[in-house]
Scaffold this motif. Structure first.
Motif, PDB file in Angstrom:
ATOM      1  N   VAL A 380       0.831  -1.205   0.000  1.00  0.00           N
ATOM      2  CA  VAL A 380       0.000   0.000   0.000  1.00  0.00           C
ATOM      3  C   VAL A 380       0.864   1.253   0.000  1.00  0.00           C
ATOM      4  CG1 VAL A 380      -1.743   1.297   1.297  1.00  0.00           C
ATOM      5  CG2 VAL A 380      -1.913  -1.199   1.141  1.00  0.00           C
ATOM      6  N   ALA A 381       2.003   1.192   0.700  1.00  0.00           N
ATOM      7  CA  ALA A 381       2.864   2.368   0.829  1.00  0.00           C
ATOM      8  C   ALA A 381       3.737   2.612  -0.388  1.00  0.00           C
ATOM      9  CB  ALA A 381       3.754   2.221   2.068  1.00  0.00           C
ATOM     10  N   GLU A 382       3.829   1.645  -1.311  1.00  0.00           N
ATOM     11  CA  GLU A 382       4.754   1.771  -2.434  1.00  0.00           C
ATOM     12  C   GLU A 382       4.571   3.059  -3.235  1.00  0.00           C
ATOM     13  OE1 GLU A 382       6.586  -1.142  -5.912  1.00  0.00           O
ATOM     14  OE2 GLU A 382       4.554  -1.482  -5.177  1.00  0.00           O
ATOM     15  N   PRO A 383       3.340   3.465  -3.600  1.00  0.00           N
ATOM     16  CA  PRO A 383       3.198   4.746  -4.306  1.00  0.00           C
ATOM     17  C   PRO A 383       3.666   5.934  -3.469  1.00  0.00           C
ATOM     18  CG  PRO A 383       1.188   3.435  -4.482  1.00  0.00           C
ATOM     19  CD  PRO A 383       2.031   2.776  -3.463  1.00  0.00           C
ATOM     20  N   LEU A 384       3.509   5.859  -2.147  1.00  0.00           N
ATOM     21  CA  LEU A 384       3.955   6.937  -1.261  1.00  0.00           C
ATOM     22  C   LEU A 384       5.476   7.013  -1.242  1.00  0.00           C
ATOM     23  CD1 LEU A 384       1.541   6.140   1.729  1.00  0.00           C
ATOM     24  CD2 LEU A 384       1.179   7.822  -0.078  1.00  0.00           C
ATOM     25  N   VAL A 385       6.132   5.840  -1.227  1.00  0.00           N
ATOM     26  CA  VAL A 385       7.594   5.807  -1.232  1.00  0.00           C
ATOM     27  C   VAL A 385       8.133   6.396  -2.528  1.00  0.00           C
ATOM     28  CG1 VAL A 385       9.612   4.285  -1.220  1.00  0.00           C
ATOM     29  CG2 VAL A 385       7.692   3.823   0.323  1.00  0.00           C
ATOM     30  N   ILE A 386       7.552   5.963  -3.657  1.00  0.00           N
ATOM     31  CA  ILE A 386       8.022   6.430  -4.973  1.00  0.00           C
ATOM     32  C   ILE A 386       7.903   7.941  -5.100  1.00  0.00           C
ATOM     33  CG2 ILE A 386       7.512   6.358  -7.449  1.00  0.00           C
ATOM     34  CD1 ILE A 386       6.711   3.411  -7.042  1.00  0.00           C
ATOM     35  N   ASN A 387       6.846   8.489  -4.500  1.00  0.00           N
ATOM     36  CA  ASN A 387       6.608   9.932  -4.627  1.00  0.00           C
ATOM     37  C   ASN A 387       7.104  10.728  -3.427  1.00  0.00           C
ATOM     38  OD1 ASN A 387       4.757  10.574  -7.170  1.00  0.00           O
ATOM     39  ND2 ASN A 387       4.141   8.577  -6.353  1.00  0.00           N
ATOM     40  N   GLY A 388       7.849  10.076  -2.534  1.00  0.00           N
ATOM     41  CA  GLY A 388       8.488  10.790  -1.430  1.00  0.00           C
ATOM     42  C   GLY A 388       7.529  11.375  -0.416  1.00  0.00           C
ATOM     43  N   VAL A 389       6.413  10.715  -0.172  1.00  0.00           N
ATOM     44  CA  VAL A 389       5.437  11.196   0.796  1.00  0.00           C
ATOM     45  C   VAL A 389       5.834  10.733   2.191  1.00  0.00           C
ATOM     46  CG1 VAL A 389       3.016  11.128   1.512  1.00  0.00           C
ATOM     47  CG2 VAL A 389       3.620  11.168  -0.921  1.00  0.00           C
ATOM     48  N   GLY A 390       5.820  11.632   3.173  1.00  0.00           N
ATOM     49  CA  GLY A 390       6.165  11.292   4.545  1.00  0.00           C
ATOM     50  C   GLY A 390       4.968  10.772   5.327  1.00  0.00           C
TER      51      GLY A 390
END
Length: 538
Positions: A380-390
């Motif tokens: 679930v967090a993969e898109p957040l990691v790719i886009n640098g979301v904290g």
């Protein structure tokens, strides 16, 4: 005397120190020429029951009770005697024909092999001649030419017909169809069901049909067996079961079935700005030699912000290709794709990543779209990691809660979840970056009816609350009626019609659309018989 008699069947599996009872005291009989459907949720034991009829259970299975085919107890046979009855006395049609057929051998070789395994003095030429007759019998045109083709050169519907031809090659007394139409679109599914009925009439076969599609049950079954947690909870003639179900589980199962009815989704206003705009889109793939195959041909389509557009059509119509082209996963041969008003073909680097950040994708099979090495939380967090979301942990917890999953599941791996749970994880991942456009490609087709109903409820609630636009690709017209504001119909790469949901599904002037609608099975035996007669008139 019944052709197939399953009596007090129990099947247990040992996993480490644990013992799991998959089937518990099941008794089912099928008379000559009778079609009995077995229904229930995933994990109810229906496929394990069907596998026991051919002795296909793994060595870890402990079997009790009897399974008699033509009076012979299959559970007492050794390997050689089991091989002798498989295909000759009882045969099976599996869910996915591409995995049931060997990709390294031609269709003719495989059908002929099914014959030569049981008829010792059959020459190669005689076997191929009979194979061609069998292909013709199951409705495959130009059968002689098809003998030399490989499975990947055939459509899904043709592959399933080949599997049926192999199954009936030796005219078995019992035919088991295990989710044989689940992966097929509605028109091909209707053709396969007609074929099974014809074979029943021609050979007098007893048929056991395993399915979670209650429309298929209403269409083909004489009698229905309902299973839940390894037990039979109800058996009844098909009309009685649909009109007067007795078991509470059967009532819940029937209530969960989506129905194609007018005005099902509340009418609401959508914004005029376009989330996605396709203008004269053409997509081509390289064929044999230098030839090109046009998968999408001059498609023009717009989805407004906040709107759900259902895209329907038969397999090979180009609908999934449209979805992939819409987010830049496939490069068009010509035409324009605009995301949020910006031409996708002109976006590069940072601009392309910015546009894609506003898009989410839900795939058909969550088991293959989620990385098995990653935890649910990491998926679930993969898109957040790719886009640098904290603050990813808090966001993942909130996303899992939004799709009605326990946040504790984030520590598990995808294989530890059920199919419905995995699909909810797929939805949560697609919504991770608060997209303005979601591409949902057959997101519920692999789910049983009760899980499908729960996933659709989650999807609708999120769409209403978050207001994202959605291209919802599916071959299930009842699902389209449930979720869509407008419907677009594709056939052979071209748009047939686009319009308001009720106008397209219930008042279409296009013959192709009417054929799609009348081919979709409904969970009502009386209505299904009427629709089948109407379809045959078209």
């Amino acid at each position: 005397m019944p052709t197939l008699a399953i009596e007090d069947l129990s099947v247990t599996f040992r996993s480490g120190r644990e013992t799991v009872r998959a089937v518990d005291g099941v008794s089912i009989t099928v008379a000559p020429g009778e079609i009995v459907a077995v229904v229930g949720e995933s994990g109810s034991g229906k496929s394990v029951t069907s596998m026991s009829t051919l002795g296909l259970l793994p060595p870890t299975a402990k079997v009790g009770g009897t399974v008699r085919v033509g009076g012979v107890d299959v559970t007492t046979l050794d390997g050689a005697r089991l091989r002798a009855i498989r295909g000759a006395e009882v045969a099976m049609v599996f869910q996915e024909p591409m995995t049931a057929l060997n990709p390294a051998f031609t269709v003719g070789w495989q059908v002929a092999e099914a014959l030569r395994l049981h008829i010792a003095d059959l020459s190669r030429k005689q076997a191929l001649d009979r194979a061609a007759e069998l292909l013709e019998m199951v409705g495959i045109r130009d059968a002689r030419r098809r003998l030399g083709q490989f499975p990947h050169e055939l459509s899904g519907g043709l592959r399933q017909r080949v599997v049926i031809a192999m199954a009936i090659a030796c005219e078995p007394k019992v035919l088991i169809a295990d989710e044989a139409t689940t992966a097929l679109d509605v028109t091909v599914q209707a053709e396969i069901l007609d074929l099974l009925r014809d074979l029943r009439t021609k050979f007098g076969m007893a048929m056991l049909v395993i399915t979670h599609n209650m429309g298929v049950v209403a269409d083909i079954a004489d009698r229905v067996v309902v299973m839940y947690q390894g037990k039979v909870v109800e058996q009844a003639p098909v009309d009685d079961l649909f009109n007067r179900p007795e078991a509470d589980y059967t009532k819940r199962l029937l209530a969960a079935v989506p129905r194609l009815t007018p005005g099902e989704r509340r009418e609401r206003e959508v914004r005029t700005e376009a989330a996605l705009s396709l203008e004269n889109l053409v997509v081509e793939f390289r064929g044999k030699g230098r030839s090109r195959v046009r998968a999408v041909d001059d498609v023009t389509l717009t989805i407004a912000e906040g709107e759900v557009l259902g895209l329907v059509g038969e397999s090979g119509s180009g609908k999934s290709t449209v979805g992939r082209a819409a987010v830049g996963l496939i490069k068009p041969a010509s035409g324009t794709v605009r995301l949020l008003g910006e031409p996708l073909s002109e976006a590069r680097g940072r601009d392309l990543r910015r546009l894609r950040r506003h898009c989410g994708i839900v795939f058909q099979d969550p088991a293959s779209s989620l990385d098995p090495r990653m935890t649910v939380g990491d998926c679930v967090a993969e898109p957040l990691v790719i886009n640098g979301v904290g603050d990813r942990t808090e966001r993942v917890v909130a996303l899992l809660k939004s799709v009605e999953l326990d946040p504790a599941l984030r520590l598990r791996h995808p294989h530890e979840l059920s199919g419905g749970q995995r699909q909810r994880v797929g939805i949560a991942r697609a919504l991770a970056l608060d997209p303005r456009l979601v591409i949902a490609d057959e997101p519920t087709s692999a789910l049983d009816v009760s899980v499908q109903a729960a996933v659709l409820e989650v999807f609708l609630e999120l769409q209403e609350r978050l207001g994202f636009a959605c291209l919802f690709i599916t071959h299930d017209l009842a699902v389209v009626g449930r979720v869509s504001d407008r419907v677009a119909v594709m056939n052979q790469g071209r748009l047939v019609e686009v319009g308001a949901r009720d106008d397209v599904l219930f008042d279409s002037q296009e013959e192709y659309t009417r054929r799609l609608v009348t081919s979709a099975p409904v969970p009502d035996p009386v209505e299904q018989r009427r629709r089948r007669a109407e379809r045959h008139r078209l």
